[in-house]
Write a protein that holds these residues in place. Sequence first.
Motif, mmCIF file in Angstrom:
data_model
loop_
_atom_site.group_PDB
_atom_site.id
_atom_site.type_symbol
_atom_site.label_atom_id
_atom_site.label_comp_id
_atom_site.label_asym_id
_atom_site.label_seq_id
_atom_site.Cartn_x
_atom_site.Cartn_y
_atom_site.Cartn_z
ATOM 1 N N LEU A 132 0.858 -1.383 -0.164
ATOM 2 C CA LEU A 132 0.177 0.092 -0.063
ATOM 3 C C LEU A 132 0.853 1.300 -0.051
ATOM 4 C CD1 LEU A 132 -2.806 1.365 0.329
ATOM 5 C CD2 LEU A 132 -2.612 1.294 2.674
ATOM 6 N N ILE A 133 1.841 1.176 0.801
ATOM 7 C CA ILE A 133 2.955 2.442 1.158
ATOM 8 C C ILE A 133 3.524 2.627 -0.481
ATOM 9 C CG2 ILE A 133 4.635 3.480 1.948
ATOM 10 C CD1 ILE A 133 4.043 2.073 4.454
ATOM 11 N N GLY A 134 3.685 1.508 -1.082
ATOM 12 C CA GLY A 134 4.681 1.655 -2.235
ATOM 13 C C GLY A 134 3.741 2.339 -3.362
ATOM 14 N N TYR A 135 2.486 1.725 -3.510
ATOM 15 C CA TYR A 135 1.474 2.267 -4.351
ATOM 16 C C TYR A 135 1.119 3.704 -4.346
ATOM 17 C CZ TYR A 135 -3.148 2.711 -6.422
ATOM 18 O OH TYR A 135 -4.156 3.393 -7.526
ATOM 19 N N VAL A 136 1.068 4.294 -2.885
ATOM 20 C CA VAL A 136 0.909 5.666 -2.593
ATOM 21 C C VAL A 136 2.237 6.486 -3.299
ATOM 22 C CG1 VAL A 136 0.835 7.267 -0.897
ATOM 23 C CG2 VAL A 136 -0.494 5.375 -0.766
ATOM 24 N N ILE A 137 3.301 5.860 -2.802
ATOM 25 C CA ILE A 137 4.571 6.388 -3.477
ATOM 26 C C ILE A 137 4.605 6.753 -5.218
ATOM 27 C CG2 ILE A 137 7.042 6.264 -3.754
ATOM 28 C CD1 ILE A 137 6.209 7.219 -0.750
ATOM 29 N N ASP A 138 4.132 5.449 -5.624
ATOM 30 C CA ASP A 138 4.324 5.381 -7.122
ATOM 31 C C ASP A 138 3.102 6.559 -7.418
ATOM 32 O OD1 ASP A 138 5.972 3.573 -7.299
ATOM 33 O OD2 ASP A 138 4.280 1.954 -7.432
ATOM 34 N N LEU A 139 2.004 7.052 -6.876
ATOM 35 C CA LEU A 139 0.943 7.911 -7.077
ATOM 36 C C LEU A 139 1.756 9.132 -7.192
ATOM 37 C CD1 LEU A 139 -2.454 6.818 -5.750
ATOM 38 C CD2 LEU A 139 -1.633 6.591 -8.014
ATOM 39 N N LEU A 140 2.653 9.587 -5.972
ATOM 40 C CA LEU A 140 3.260 10.672 -5.920
ATOM 41 C C LEU A 140 4.250 11.405 -7.006
ATOM 42 C CD1 LEU A 140 4.237 10.952 -2.219
ATOM 43 C CD2 LEU A 140 2.528 11.964 -3.246
ATOM 44 N N ALA A 141 4.733 9.857 -7.697
ATOM 45 C CA ALA A 141 5.500 10.083 -8.741
ATOM 46 C C ALA A 141 5.058 10.497 -9.927
ATOM 47 C CB ALA A 141 6.490 8.904 -9.059
ATOM 48 N N ALA A 142 3.618 10.102 -10.086
ATOM 49 C CA ALA A 142 2.959 10.705 -11.322
ATOM 50 C C ALA A 142 2.240 11.966 -11.329
ATOM 51 C CB ALA A 142 1.820 9.502 -11.561
ATOM 52 N N VAL A 143 2.419 12.528 -10.022
ATOM 53 C CA VAL A 143 1.440 13.954 -10.046
ATOM 54 C C VAL A 143 2.521 14.806 -11.021
ATOM 55 C CG1 VAL A 143 1.092 15.741 -8.496
ATOM 56 C CG2 VAL A 143 0.926 13.453 -7.726
ATOM 57 N N PRO A 144 1.918 15.835 -11.777
ATOM 58 C CA PRO A 144 2.522 16.718 -12.635
ATOM 59 C C PRO A 144 3.092 17.931 -11.709
ATOM 60 C CG PRO A 144 0.358 16.325 -13.567
ATOM 61 C CD PRO A 144 0.392 15.817 -12.254
ATOM 62 N N SER A 145 4.314 18.621 -12.439
ATOM 63 C CA SER A 145 4.964 19.579 -11.390
ATOM 64 C C SER A 145 4.219 20.801 -11.322
ATOM 65 C CB SER A 145 6.319 19.978 -12.155
ATOM 66 O OG SER A 145 6.080 20.373 -13.514
ATOM 67 N N ILE A 146 3.116 21.091 -12.112
ATOM 68 C CA ILE A 146 2.268 22.273 -12.117
ATOM 69 C C ILE A 146 1.358 21.996 -10.977
ATOM 70 C CG2 ILE A 146 0.661 21.198 -13.722
ATOM 71 C CD1 ILE A 146 1.765 25.037 -13.197
ATOM 72 N N VAL A 147 0.958 20.840 -10.695
ATOM 73 C CA VAL A 147 0.224 20.337 -9.381
ATOM 74 C C VAL A 147 0.994 20.641 -8.236
ATOM 75 C CG1 VAL A 147 -1.049 18.691 -8.288
ATOM 76 C CG2 VAL A 147 -1.410 19.069 -10.794
ATOM 77 N N TYR A 148 2.261 20.458 -8.181
ATOM 78 C CA TYR A 148 2.922 20.505 -6.792
ATOM 79 C C TYR A 148 3.284 22.055 -6.932
ATOM 80 C CZ TYR A 148 4.653 15.558 -6.194
ATOM 81 O OH TYR A 148 4.697 14.265 -5.907
ATOM 82 N N GLY A 149 3.137 22.741 -7.858
ATOM 83 C CA GLY A 149 3.462 24.266 -7.709
ATOM 84 C C GLY A 149 2.579 24.726 -7.499
#
Length: 336
Positions: A132-149
């Motif tokens: 489950l934790i690995g799945y959440v980490i994988d989702l974080l990697a897929a977030v676009p940089s504009i969303v992080y901004g």
Amino acid sequence: MDITTDTQKPAPSPAPQPTAPRDQRTARGASRPGDRIFVGLSRGSGILVLVIMAAIAAFLTYRAWLAISEDEANFFTSFEWNPTGSPPEFGIAVLAYGTIVSSVIAMAIAVPVSVGIALFITHYAPRKLGGLIGYVIDLLAAVPSIVYGLWGALVLVPHLNGLYGWLDTYLGWTGIFEWNGGAGRSLLTVGILLAIMILPIITNVSREVFRQVPRMHEEAALALGATRWEVIRMSVIPFGRSGVISASMLGLGRALGETMAVAMVLSPTFDISASLLDPGGGTFAQNIASKFNEATQMGRDALIASGLVLFVITLLVNGGARMIIARRKEYSGANA
């Protein structure tokens, strides 16, 4: 009755044939059409990468030379950025400082946290929880940089005032964490945001490296009476050190070249402050993204010149990482 005994000597064994070099064996083995096609495509792909890198370097060098030859300021030490002036004056001192400082902050935060998460997933957490934790980490990697901004500008910046006040109260005497109030659009905020962005990359690669540790190494350490932490310290971390370094360099590459998230969080100014909490500063990628559309021909050449410096820094960082990994070959999975 005559009995004749013939003693026959064993036939001498043939002398060992010298082993052909690997390249010759590969060429001889590539007799089938599919093998020849695969060898040609592989060799061509490697050559193509080198040609593309050389073309990029040549383009950046030529356009940078056009700009620097017209620059009336010192390109490496000047705090000015006015390529459209008469005469043009611009330098990369502020950009280099901001890029390196924000990336160092991001690495200092992300690498220990990422390695800890990877060790927890592979050696401490139950299988379902680790998945489950690995799945959440994988989702974080897929977030676009504009969303992080957007998240950094609307959520992270307003909620850092408490941390900035605490740092100013207890560590403000150092000058590095002195805070004079105002919005937290500083290099420290950028470093924290970059750390969150590169954490999935470092975690995922480190997790896969730690999973490749030979089981017999861990069992041998446990048989000798080692605790779980001692097993990790003596068997897991030495084996995965080169992989963690590679993962860190991948994360550092993204931190050095991140554009939109930094542009949305940082308040750019061409000034260097001793305090990491003061608003202002700049990075190479942020400066290029914010000024390229409205720049004149001279301004674009100046931006390309700054991009060349970032290109060289990235090559040096990756070259240094390769040298470190080469010195740790004994811990690679191929030699386990």
